[in-house]
Design a protein around this motif. Structure first.
Motif, mmCIF file in Angstrom:
data_model
loop_
_atom_site.group_PDB
_atom_site.id
_atom_site.type_symbol
_atom_site.label_atom_id
_atom_site.label_comp_id
_atom_site.label_asym_id
_atom_site.label_seq_id
_atom_site.Cartn_x
_atom_site.Cartn_y
_atom_site.Cartn_z
ATOM 1 N N GLN A 289 48.927 42.604 48.533
ATOM 2 C CA GLN A 289 49.261 43.899 47.938
ATOM 3 C C GLN A 289 48.191 44.934 48.280
ATOM 4 N N SER A 290 47.686 44.884 49.492
ATOM 5 C CA SER A 290 46.578 45.769 49.875
ATOM 6 C C SER A 290 46.956 47.242 49.788
ATOM 7 N N GLU A 291 48.270 47.547 49.884
ATOM 8 C CA GLU A 291 48.666 48.951 49.781
ATOM 9 C C GLU A 291 48.589 49.455 48.347
ATOM 10 N N TYR A 292 48.520 48.534 47.401
ATOM 11 C CA TYR A 292 48.416 48.911 45.986
ATOM 12 C C TYR A 292 47.036 48.592 45.414
ATOM 13 N N LEU A 293 46.576 47.389 45.707
ATOM 14 C CA LEU A 293 45.278 46.956 45.195
ATOM 15 C C LEU A 293 44.221 47.094 46.274
ATOM 16 N N PRO A 294 43.106 47.760 45.985
ATOM 17 C CA PRO A 294 42.019 47.798 46.962
ATOM 18 C C PRO A 294 41.459 46.391 47.168
ATOM 19 N N VAL A 295 40.967 46.130 48.353
ATOM 20 C CA VAL A 295 40.368 44.831 48.652
ATOM 21 C C VAL A 295 38.921 44.850 48.164
ATOM 22 N N TYR A 296 38.566 43.887 47.326
ATOM 23 C CA TYR A 296 37.237 43.876 46.741
ATOM 24 C C TYR A 296 36.331 42.929 47.517
ATOM 25 N N ASP A 297 35.292 43.480 48.097
ATOM 26 C CA ASP A 297 34.359 42.683 48.885
ATOM 27 C C ASP A 297 33.644 41.637 48.036
ATOM 28 N N LEU A 298 33.615 41.853 46.709
ATOM 29 C CA LEU A 298 32.902 40.933 45.838
ATOM 30 C C LEU A 298 33.619 39.603 45.669
ATOM 31 N N LEU A 299 34.921 39.571 45.880
ATOM 32 C CA LEU A 299 35.692 38.370 45.572
ATOM 33 C C LEU A 299 35.258 37.138 46.379
ATOM 34 N N PRO A 300 35.153 37.238 47.701
ATOM 35 C CA PRO A 300 34.695 36.051 48.446
ATOM 36 C C PRO A 300 33.303 35.595 48.019
ATOM 37 N N GLU A 301 32.448 36.562 47.730
ATOM 38 C CA GLU A 301 31.086 36.227 47.278
ATOM 39 C C GLU A 301 31.124 35.468 45.956
ATOM 40 N N LEU A 302 31.970 35.931 45.036
ATOM 41 C CA LEU A 302 32.078 35.265 43.742
ATOM 42 C C LEU A 302 32.667 33.872 43.887
ATOM 43 N N LYS A 303 33.673 33.738 44.742
ATOM 44 C CA LYS A 303 34.295 32.436 44.946
ATOM 45 C C LYS A 303 33.300 31.436 45.527
ATOM 46 N N GLU A 304 32.488 31.894 46.462
ATOM 47 C CA GLU A 304 31.472 31.014 47.060
ATOM 48 C C GLU A 304 30.440 30.588 46.019
ATOM 49 N N ALA A 305 30.006 31.559 45.176
ATOM 50 C CA ALA A 305 29.013 31.238 44.134
ATOM 51 C C ALA A 305 29.587 30.252 43.124
ATOM 52 N N LEU A 306 30.869 30.420 42.802
ATOM 53 C CA LEU A 306 31.516 29.541 41.836
ATOM 54 C C LEU A 306 31.706 28.135 42.396
#
Length: 338
Positions: A289-306
């Motif tokens: 849904q990139s046309e509606y939701l901005p892509v958050y650069d933090l998500l991959p970082e958070l997933k890796e930390a988790l």
């Protein structure tokens, strides 16, 4: 007397409080020094108010009293919206007839309901406030630090709800069966728009030590007296139901995120597993849904930390990146609901 309360609660680690306060003092504001507040919450033996999703309290401060009832509302990504009704009192005694009749379910016997009420739990905390101008809005930011207390018949009151003459009596309650700490910032919209509340929260979230708090003090008090704790968590589905409208889908994801997060913080290992699924779903959602939701650069970082074996719930869930990601998704969701 009545209003729709719109607020955001941020649990805060004690060592992060000075830095947050410094940020608030740098904004245009009016400051109120710490004031001690005592709230006594009332309920019937069969939890009738709770079943109606209502919360009833009397607050005492500086010799003044106020009776408040909060009725059913909604929570979106940690943003609370609940109608509330406030009545000033000369004495700390319940009088349900002072509330508007329309707030009660049809055919409610107010006199009988009041006769069934007794004190259930109490909160005791200091509150200091900043009345902040931010964006186009006026926002009250309160720092609450204290304790939620439960116990048997806390003040020994009768069912009329008479707390005491002169001051709210809570000595017995303070030494009650269970306690839970209060350490949180509340951002309440006084005038303006909800977006500014979220933007202010995001500004405060530029440092570690804050997280969205989904439960009110009343909800935490009920959990305390009922001995509720996270024993099991609902499973998170592996795949999203893509046929749902995007706002509905994201709202469900944020609710699951909060629940799994609280479970992990309570010591349940399955909370971490659930959070890994949720972050994977959010990444998929932002990509599809990139046309509606901005892509958050933090998500991959958070997933890796988790995913790391050494991942710590207190460290990650109170990190700035964690909170900023949830706030960004909540901001988008609120924009769609206007």
């Amino acid at each position: 007397m009545s209003a729709v309360e719109i607020e955001l609660k941020l649990s805060v680690k004690p060592d992060a409080i000075p830095a947050v306060c410094q940020q608030l003092f740098q904004l245009p504001h009016h400051y109120t020094s710490p004031q001690h507040l005592t709230n006594i919450y009332f309920e019937t033996p069969d939890n009738q108010l709770r079943r109606w999703d209502m919360g009833l309290r009397i607050r005492g401060f500086d010799g003044h009293y106020e009776m408040t009832i909060k009725t059913a509302g909604k929570v979106i990504g940690g943003l609370h919206q609940r109608p509330e009704f406030n009545v000033p009192l000369h004495y700390p005694e319940l009088d349900l007839s002072l509330f508007p009749a329309h707030i009660w379910p049809e055919n409610t016997d107010i006199a009988h309901l009041q006769s069934q009420l007794s004190e259930l739990f109490s909160t005791h905390f200091t509150r200091e406030k900043w009345f902040v101008t931010y964006g186009q809005s006026e926002i009250e930011v309160a720092l609450d630090q204290g304790t939620i207390c439960s116990g048997n018949n806390s003040s020994g009151n009768n069912s009329s709800g008479n707390i005491s003459s002169g001051n709210i009596s809570s000595d017995n309650n303070s030494s009650g069966d269970h306690t839970s700490p209060i350490c949180e910032f509340e951002l309440e919209l006084m005038n303006g728009n909800v977006t500014d509340v979220l933007l202010l929260a995001d500004k405060l979230a530029s440092q570690n030590g804050l997280r969205l708090a989904n439960k009110s003090k009343a909800a935490r008090g009920y959990a305390l007296i009922q001995g509720l704790s996270h024993k099991t968590l609902p499973s998170v589905p592996d795949d999203l139901e893509w046929q749902q409208p995007l706002p509905v889908l994201l709202s469900e994801i944020l609710a699951q995120w909060q629940e799994q997060e609280e479970g992990w913080l309570a010591g349940l290992a399955e909370g971490k597993t659930g959070l890994m699924k949720i972050l994977r779903c959010v990444i998929q959602l932002t990509e599809k849904q990139s046309e509606y939701l901005p892509v958050y650069d933090l998500l991959p970082e958070l997933k890796e930390a988790l995913s790391a074996a050494s991942a710590d719930a207190e460290t990650l869930c109170y990190s700035a990146a964690w909170l900023q990601c949830k706030l960004a998704l909540t901001q988008w969701l609120m924009a769609q609901s206007r």
